[in-house]
Design an enzyme around this catalytic site. Structure first.
Site, mmCIF file in Angstrom:
data_model
loop_
_atom_site.group_PDB
_atom_site.id
_atom_site.type_symbol
_atom_site.label_atom_id
_atom_site.label_comp_id
_atom_site.label_asym_id
_atom_site.label_seq_id
_atom_site.Cartn_x
_atom_site.Cartn_y
_atom_site.Cartn_z
ATOM 1 N N HIS A 428 7.208 14.389 49.581
ATOM 2 C CA HIS A 428 7.675 13.146 48.946
ATOM 3 C C HIS A 428 7.230 11.919 49.757
ATOM 4 O O HIS A 428 7.949 10.922 49.819
ATOM 5 C CB HIS A 428 9.203 13.143 48.820
ATOM 6 C CG HIS A 428 9.730 14.105 47.802
ATOM 7 N ND1 HIS A 428 9.830 13.802 46.466
ATOM 8 C CD2 HIS A 428 10.179 15.378 47.938
ATOM 9 C CE1 HIS A 428 10.327 14.843 45.822
ATOM 10 N NE2 HIS A 428 10.536 15.814 46.687
ATOM 11 N N GLN A 470 6.878 17.354 41.241
ATOM 12 C CA GLN A 470 6.671 16.135 40.459
ATOM 13 C C GLN A 470 5.218 15.930 40.058
ATOM 14 O O GLN A 470 4.872 14.892 39.483
ATOM 15 C CB GLN A 470 7.162 14.911 41.246
ATOM 16 C CG GLN A 470 8.675 14.807 41.338
ATOM 17 C CD GLN A 470 9.279 15.778 42.331
ATOM 18 O OE1 GLN A 470 8.602 16.243 43.245
ATOM 19 N NE2 GLN A 470 10.554 16.105 42.162
ATOM 20 N N ASP A 514 12.633 17.942 51.739
ATOM 21 C CA ASP A 514 12.844 18.503 50.404
ATOM 22 C C ASP A 514 11.522 18.805 49.700
ATOM 23 O O ASP A 514 10.569 18.029 49.781
ATOM 24 C CB ASP A 514 13.633 17.479 49.574
ATOM 25 C CG ASP A 514 14.217 18.074 48.311
ATOM 26 O OD1 ASP A 514 14.571 19.262 48.326
ATOM 27 O OD2 ASP A 514 14.317 17.348 47.317
ATOM 28 N N GLU A 515 11.465 19.949 49.027
ATOM 29 C CA GLU A 515 10.448 20.278 48.024
ATOM 30 C C GLU A 515 9.003 20.148 48.514
ATOM 31 O O GLU A 515 8.164 19.514 47.884
ATOM 32 C CB GLU A 515 10.642 19.408 46.778
ATOM 33 C CG GLU A 515 11.937 19.674 46.057
ATOM 34 C CD GLU A 515 12.106 18.836 44.799
ATOM 35 O OE1 GLU A 515 12.752 19.322 43.853
ATOM 36 O OE2 GLU A 515 11.596 17.693 44.748
ATOM 37 N N VAL A 516 8.691 20.789 49.624
ATOM 38 C CA VAL A 516 7.298 20.891 50.052
ATOM 39 C C VAL A 516 6.677 22.086 49.321
ATOM 40 O O VAL A 516 7.175 23.206 49.434
ATOM 41 C CB VAL A 516 7.191 21.059 51.570
ATOM 42 C CG1 VAL A 516 5.756 21.359 51.982
ATOM 43 C CG2 VAL A 516 7.696 19.796 52.268
#
Length: 837
Positions: A428, A470, A514-516
């Site tokens: 992110h 995303q 978060d969210e790698v």
């Protein structure tokens, strides 16, 4: 007075004027209309739609030399389409539509239908937005395109079924006598009502022990706003009618409040407790007190002994994906202070925006704080979330100067709110990466190669391939680079300096985690070099511990601890069958890491308890109950996402922190959970319970493009979190008695609707909370209607027009008439969205 509800305005803008916000005067060469053409179960996970291009100008759209850009979750040309246009994914949620070599152009007055497939449309959040066209003749700018949506045919039946379900849910709400409602909100630990009232007027005086002079002045200012009179503050004078005294209590946030007909006495150990006692006095006043000054105010006699259930009562505000100005942030802090929330998690950094000035790194805001049409992203990021082609879009563009941020920190400190700044890494992080790329290019061009590389965040030779949740393929910092730690140390030290100048407490910095996505760092020469020199790093997956351990050491050297999302406390391991799974990372458990644990979705229901049992400090941020950015319900017309389910005011209210298996009755798709669903899931141990430090609600901003939308999603549902964060553990949570729960739920709704929302109509200039839609159900040949919020009024029409405050009031069941519309109105005549039969 004509009354238009805020949500209706936002939907009208989405459907009728998307893209017109940019203010350029160039005539759009086409207009667009979107219609869902197939939403059947045959396409269970996608919708087939038709995008119609209509040429309403005096010139033909050429057969080549143009591209149409827009934002959407995903899209592709449908099989069998003959438009000779094709889509291409640019990055993130950014797509384009362009002609192929067989496209013949679009003559004046002609239209063209393009058949596309995309993810299944469930509400207006799913539809594309931000359309603009770029012509080859001037590819430096984009022209905004008018865009409208035809309401899909399947919506009507779905809405009527939902309205009936809401009606059935509302029938559970019972009438509650005022004496059954606690006199304060959130519910105090102990209270006792007594006879009599205290009359507050111009003769009122305040005294305070030396430690509480600041709180006494704050109270005097507040009361002066009520009465229009100046209230005197005396130091250590027992003759004062309001006294603030220091007394040793259980915690700094605990307080005692005694109100009689003669005096008010506040007792507290610390300034936070005295401040919360004052907030309690404010919630004891008449709800409309902020509308008109009153020379005399009556407060009920009572005794209160109070302290919070959790020390960490947090609200997270995302201003990175879509920006909110400083004054709106302060308005949110005022709301938090009134309801005794004490941690403001400030999400300032994302793929789509960097929102804080960092001295010495101007590119972070010069590039990272702006979005618009760009050929190279040298001075702005590409558009996201419909922000459009130019940088005058207020939601996509903006940042806080150093001065602004210090002002926010001081504002929060004065309200006993700790600000936790989040610098999202290593994923992110696209805004930061692109900004430091521009810094590198600028300095390299000046011949300053060493200086240029000082803060570089990516390995220029990295050939790794990945895609984030995303849709980004270039949003992860390369943690093998020494320059990454130079950058993060620089940012941290500048933050520390800002907190110090503000005099604000600083215990931690939140570094995300978060969210790698899978695939990062696998083909990076910098990673290979680090692995060759460090035997502890055997694969790119080992970089996770390496990275957060270095951040921990950097923060510890500054006497700070690290906060992050749950993944910080996890590691990826390869099972015997070759599959990869996440396990608790045991090496960090003694480092005082605070983890915000959001993932309680299917398969991860016990993750928060696993981490707490292992020794991590856990902030319960369960998506199914705490994510206030999720839509209130499955209505097509409700804004907000739904990937983690739907969250209304009851979801946080019903949350049982130490055994949330009890309150979760459905999965994230709304399906009822089968008996035994939680069998085998790890339960919270006695040790783990000591590591549950608090609860938190996040408000992610993908779809929040205005303060009105922000307040709509925030209120009233955040009040459910307020109650669970402060109030004692309710007896219904321990007993599981549903009848007891329904009584508590009804009492809570009466408190919220009749007192707190009525207060928020005026408090701090007023908050545009969501007025809930009525439940409407056809029973026999009659139409029955009800409302979730006691005291609100339902008005209706029978001719298809929108109900107004002058329309008939619903009182009893009505004979059915086709086209009937019902709307709920608050006491100020503001309506919610109407529902139709």
């Amino acid at each position: 007075m004509k009354i238009i509800n805020i949500l209706s305005l936002s939907l009208i803008c989405l459907m009728a004027c998307s893209g017109k916000r940019e203010g350029n005067n160039v005539t759009a060469p086409i207009t667009l209309k979107w219609r869902v053409s197939d939403h059947s179960q045959q396409h269970a996970n996608e919708s087939l739609s038709t995008l119609t291009l209509l040429n309403t100008t005096e010139e033909a759209l050429p057969k080549n030399g143009w591209k149409l850009y827009f934002n959407i979750g995903n899209i592709k040309i449908a099989e069998g389409d003959s438009s000779h246009l094709h889509t291409r994914h640019v990055n993130g949620d950014f797509f384009l539509l362009e002609p192929d070599s067989s496209f013949a152009g679009l003559n004046v007055g002609d239209s063209l239908k393009v058949n596309v497939t995309s993810r299944r449309f469930k509400n207006l959040t799913d539809f594309p937005n931000g359309f603009y066209i770029v012509l080859e003749s001037d590819s430096s700018k984009g022209i905004s395109i008018p865009f409208s949506i035809d309401t899909p045919a399947y919506v009507r039946q779905h809405e009527e079924m939902l309205n009936a379900k809401i009606y059935d849910q509302n029938t559970r709400i019972s009438a509650v006598d005022s004496n059954q409602i606690p006199p304060l909100f959130p519910t105090p630990k102990y209270y006792k009502r007594n006879e009599g009232v205290f009359k507050l007027n111009a003769q009122t005086t305040i005294s305070a022990d030396t430690a509480f002079l600041a709180e006494a002045k704050y109270l005097a200012k507040t009361l002066g706003e009520f009465t229009g009179s100046e209230i005197d503050v005396l130091q250590q004078q027992n003759t004062a009618t309001i006294q603030i005294q220091q007394k040793k209590l259980a915690s700094n946030e605990a307080y005692e409040l005694e109100i009689t007909s003669q005096h008010i006495v506040i007792r507290a150990s610390g300034s936070a407790g005295a401040f919360y006692a004052i907030q309690s006095i404010k919630t004891l006043t008449a709800p409309d007190l902020w509308k008109n000054k009153q020379k005399e105010i009556s407060l009920p006699s009572l005794v209160v002994q109070d302290e919070p259930r959790f020390a960490h009562r947090a609200f997270m505000l995302d201003v990175a994906r879509n920006f909110q100005p400083k004054d709106q942030v302060k308005k949110v802090l005022d709301l938090m202070a009134l309801y005794k929330l004490n941690v403001f998690h400030f999400h300032l950094v994302e793929d789509e925006g960097w929102r804080l000035e960092i001295p010495g790194l101007p590119e972070l805001t010069e590039v990272g704080a702006h979005r618009g049409h760009t050929r190279d992203e040298k001075d702005r990021l590409l558009p996201s979330y419909g922000s459009g082609p130019t940088t005058d879009n207020l939601s996509g563009n903006g940042f806080y100067s150093r001065k602004d941020f210090i002002e926010i920190l001081r504002y929060a400190k004065d309200r006993h709110i700790e600000v936790i700044t989040e610098i999202e890494t290593p994923g992110h992080a696209r805004a930061a990466i692109k900004a430091m790329d521009e810094r590198y290019a600028r300095l390299k061009a000046e011949g300053k190669e060493k200086e240029a590389s000082m803060y570089l965040l990516r390995d220029l030779a990295d050939k790794s391939s990945y895609e984030s949740v995303q849709g980004f393929h270039d949003n992860v910092i390369n943690v093998a680079l020494p320059s990454v730690y130079t950058f993060l140390t620089k940012v941290s030290d500048e933050l520390i300096a800002m907190y110090a100048e503000a005099g604000a407490p600083l215990r931690t910095i939140h570094f995300g985690g978060d969210e790698v996505p899978n695939g990062v760092w696998e083909n990076s020469p910098a990673v290979q070099k680090l692995m060759a020199s460090n035997v502890a790093i055997k694969s790119p997956e080992d970089l996770w511990y390496y990275y957060f351990n270095k951040l921990h050491e950097m923060l510890a050297s500054r006497e700070l601890f690290l906060s992050g999302w749950e993944e910080v406390g996890l590691r990826k391991v390869t099972a015997a069958d070759g599959t990869k799974k996440m396990e608790v990372e045991k090496r960090f458990v003694h480092n005082n890491f605070y983890l915000d644990v959001w993932n309680n979705l299917s398969g991860n229901e016990d993750l928060a308890y696993k981490l707490a049992n292992a020794g991590y400090k856990v902030v319960l941020t369960n998506v199914t109950n705490m994510y206030v950015d999720l839509a209130y319900n499955p209505s097509f017309y409700e804004m907000g996402q739904y990937w983690g389910g739907y969250v209304d005011i009851e979801k946080p209210f019903s949350f049982i922190p130490y055994d949330y298996y009890k309150n979760q009755t459905e999965d994230e798709k709304g399906n009822p959970l089968k008996s035994g669903h939680f069998s085998g899931k790890e339960k919270l141990t006695a040790f783990g319970k000591t590591n549950i430090v608090g609860v938190q609600s996040p408000l992610w901003a993908e779809k929040i493009t205005s303060k009105e939308k922000q307040e709509y999603l925030l209120l009233p549902k955040i009040l459910g979190l307020v109650e669970r964060a402060w109030a004692p553990d309710p007896s219904w949570a321990r007993s599981g008695n549903q009848e007891e729960y329904q009584k508590a739920w009804s009492a809570f709704l009466h408190t919220v609707a009749k007192r707190e929302l009525a207060r928020l109509d005026f408090y701090n200039g007023g908050y545009l909370y969501r007025v809930s839609t009525p439940g409407v159900k056809k029973i026999g040949d009659k139409i029955h209607a009800n409302i979730q919020l006691p005291g609100f009024t339902i008005h209706y029409t029978t001719d298809g027009s929108e109900p107004t405050i002058k329309s008939p009031v619903y009182k009893d069941p009505l004979p059915f008439e086709k086209g009937m519309k019902f709307s709920a109105f608050n006491n100020q005549g503001r309506s919610g969205r109407s529902v139709q039969l």
